[in-house]
Design a protein around this motif. Sequence first.
Motif, PDB file in Angstrom:
ATOM      1  N   THR A 145       0.833  -1.207   0.000  1.00  0.00           N
ATOM      2  CA  THR A 145       0.000   0.000   0.000  1.00  0.00           C
ATOM      3  C   THR A 145       0.864   1.252   0.000  1.00  0.00           C
ATOM      4  O   THR A 145       0.537   2.234  -0.675  1.00  0.00           O
ATOM      5  N   ALA A 146       1.976   1.223   0.724  1.00  0.00           N
ATOM      6  CA  ALA A 146       2.883   2.371   0.747  1.00  0.00           C
ATOM      7  C   ALA A 146       3.527   2.573  -0.623  1.00  0.00           C
ATOM      8  O   ALA A 146       3.711   3.708  -1.081  1.00  0.00           O
ATOM      9  N   LYS A 147       3.850   1.464  -1.284  1.00  0.00           N
ATOM     10  CA  LYS A 147       4.443   1.545  -2.616  1.00  0.00           C
ATOM     11  C   LYS A 147       3.443   2.144  -3.608  1.00  0.00           C
ATOM     12  O   LYS A 147       3.800   3.014  -4.411  1.00  0.00           O
ATOM     13  N   ARG A 148       2.195   1.706  -3.538  1.00  0.00           N
ATOM     14  CA  ARG A 148       1.158   2.260  -4.414  1.00  0.00           C
ATOM     15  C   ARG A 148       0.956   3.744  -4.149  1.00  0.00           C
ATOM     16  O   ARG A 148       0.820   4.539  -5.078  1.00  0.00           O
ATOM     17  N   LYS A 149       0.936   4.116  -2.864  1.00  0.00           N
ATOM     18  CA  LYS A 149       0.756   5.523  -2.490  1.00  0.00           C
ATOM     19  C   LYS A 149       1.884   6.382  -3.051  1.00  0.00           C
ATOM     20  O   LYS A 149       1.657   7.476  -3.576  1.00  0.00           O
ATOM     21  N   ARG A 150       3.122   5.901  -2.921  1.00  0.00           N
ATOM     22  CA  ARG A 150       4.281   6.641  -3.408  1.00  0.00           C
ATOM     23  C   ARG A 150       4.222   6.805  -4.919  1.00  0.00           C
ATOM     24  O   ARG A 150       4.455   7.895  -5.457  1.00  0.00           O
ATOM     25  N   LYS A 151       3.881   5.724  -5.626  1.00  0.00           N
ATOM     26  CA  LYS A 151       3.800   5.799  -7.084  1.00  0.00           C
ATOM     27  C   LYS A 151       2.667   6.712  -7.527  1.00  0.00           C
ATOM     28  O   LYS A 151       2.796   7.455  -8.502  1.00  0.00           O
ATOM     29  N   HIS A 152       1.554   6.680  -6.810  1.00  0.00           N
ATOM     30  CA  HIS A 152       0.419   7.534  -7.141  1.00  0.00           C
ATOM     31  C   HIS A 152       0.787   9.010  -6.943  1.00  0.00           C
ATOM     32  O   HIS A 152       0.466   9.860  -7.779  1.00  0.00           O
ATOM     33  N   ALA A 153       1.467   9.313  -5.843  1.00  0.00           N
ATOM     34  CA  ALA A 153       1.887  10.693  -5.583  1.00  0.00           C
ATOM     35  C   ALA A 153       2.869  11.172  -6.654  1.00  0.00           C
ATOM     36  O   ALA A 153       2.807  12.325  -7.100  1.00  0.00           O
ATOM     37  N   ALA A 154       3.765  10.297  -7.095  1.00  0.00           N
ATOM     38  CA  ALA A 154       4.715  10.667  -8.142  1.00  0.00           C
ATOM     39  C   ALA A 154       3.986  10.926  -9.458  1.00  0.00           C
ATOM     40  O   ALA A 154       4.329  11.862 -10.194  1.00  0.00           O
ATOM     41  N   ALA A 155       2.963  10.128  -9.749  1.00  0.00           N
ATOM     42  CA  ALA A 155       2.201  10.321 -10.975  1.00  0.00           C
ATOM     43  C   ALA A 155       1.450  11.649 -10.943  1.00  0.00           C
ATOM     44  O   ALA A 155       1.391  12.367 -11.946  1.00  0.00           O
ATOM     45  N   ILE A 156       0.896  11.981  -9.782  1.00  0.00           N
ATOM     46  CA  ILE A 156       0.182  13.257  -9.643  1.00  0.00           C
ATOM     47  C   ILE A 156       1.133  14.432  -9.861  1.00  0.00           C
ATOM     48  O   ILE A 156       0.819  15.385 -10.573  1.00  0.00           O
ATOM     49  N   SER A 157       2.318  14.359  -9.260  1.00  0.00           N
ATOM     50  CA  SER A 157       3.273  15.465  -9.415  1.00  0.00           C
ATOM     51  C   SER A 157       3.749  15.573 -10.859  1.00  0.00           C
ATOM     52  O   SER A 157       3.926  16.685 -11.376  1.00  0.00           O
ATOM     53  N   ARG A 158       3.949  14.437 -11.540  1.00  0.00           N
ATOM     54  CA  ARG A 158       4.326  14.472 -12.963  1.00  0.00           C
ATOM     55  C   ARG A 158       3.226  15.119 -13.792  1.00  0.00           C
ATOM     56  O   ARG A 158       3.501  15.946 -14.668  1.00  0.00           O
ATOM     57  N   HIS A 159       1.985  14.746 -13.508  1.00  0.00           N
ATOM     58  CA  HIS A 159       0.851  15.299 -14.243  1.00  0.00           C
ATOM     59  C   HIS A 159       0.755  16.806 -14.025  1.00  0.00           C
ATOM     60  O   HIS A 159       0.550  17.577 -14.979  1.00  0.00           O
ATOM     61  N   ARG A 160       0.894  17.253 -12.785  1.00  0.00           N
ATOM     62  CA  ARG A 160       0.830  18.686 -12.492  1.00  0.00           C
ATOM     63  C   ARG A 160       1.963  19.441 -13.183  1.00  0.00           C
ATOM     64  O   ARG A 160       1.776  20.569 -13.660  1.00  0.00           O
ATOM     65  N   ARG A 161       3.140  18.841 -13.221  1.00  0.00           N
ATOM     66  CA  ARG A 161       4.271  19.469 -13.890  1.00  0.00           C
ATOM     67  C   ARG A 161       4.002  19.626 -15.382  1.00  0.00           C
ATOM     68  O   ARG A 161       4.285  20.668 -15.982  1.00  0.00           O
ATOM     69  N   GLU A 162       3.429  18.595 -16.009  1.00  0.00           N
ATOM     70  CA  GLU A 162       3.102  18.666 -17.433  1.00  0.00           C
ATOM     71  C   GLU A 162       2.059  19.744 -17.704  1.00  0.00           C
ATOM     72  O   GLU A 162       2.162  20.487 -18.677  1.00  0.00           O
TER      73      GLU A 162
END
Length: 74
Positions: free
Chosen positions: A46-63
Amino acid sequence: MPKVFLNVERQSQRDIETALRKLKKKVEACGVLKDLQEGSFYEKPTAKRKRKHAAAISRHRREISKQQLPKKMY
């Protein structure tokens, strides 16, 4: 695996320090240390999924921020 070659004829302290600096940069760019650190302790799924999800959100916001026009200055 990153490699750095030294010239045998002109090995001095400065050449060795330069080679070490280059090797550190190549290892960091390759991501070898990051892989070792990730495997050094157990991370819950669950922590791994949370970390990957947060990274995806930050990538999306950056784009999105790259695509937007700059704010008006007046």
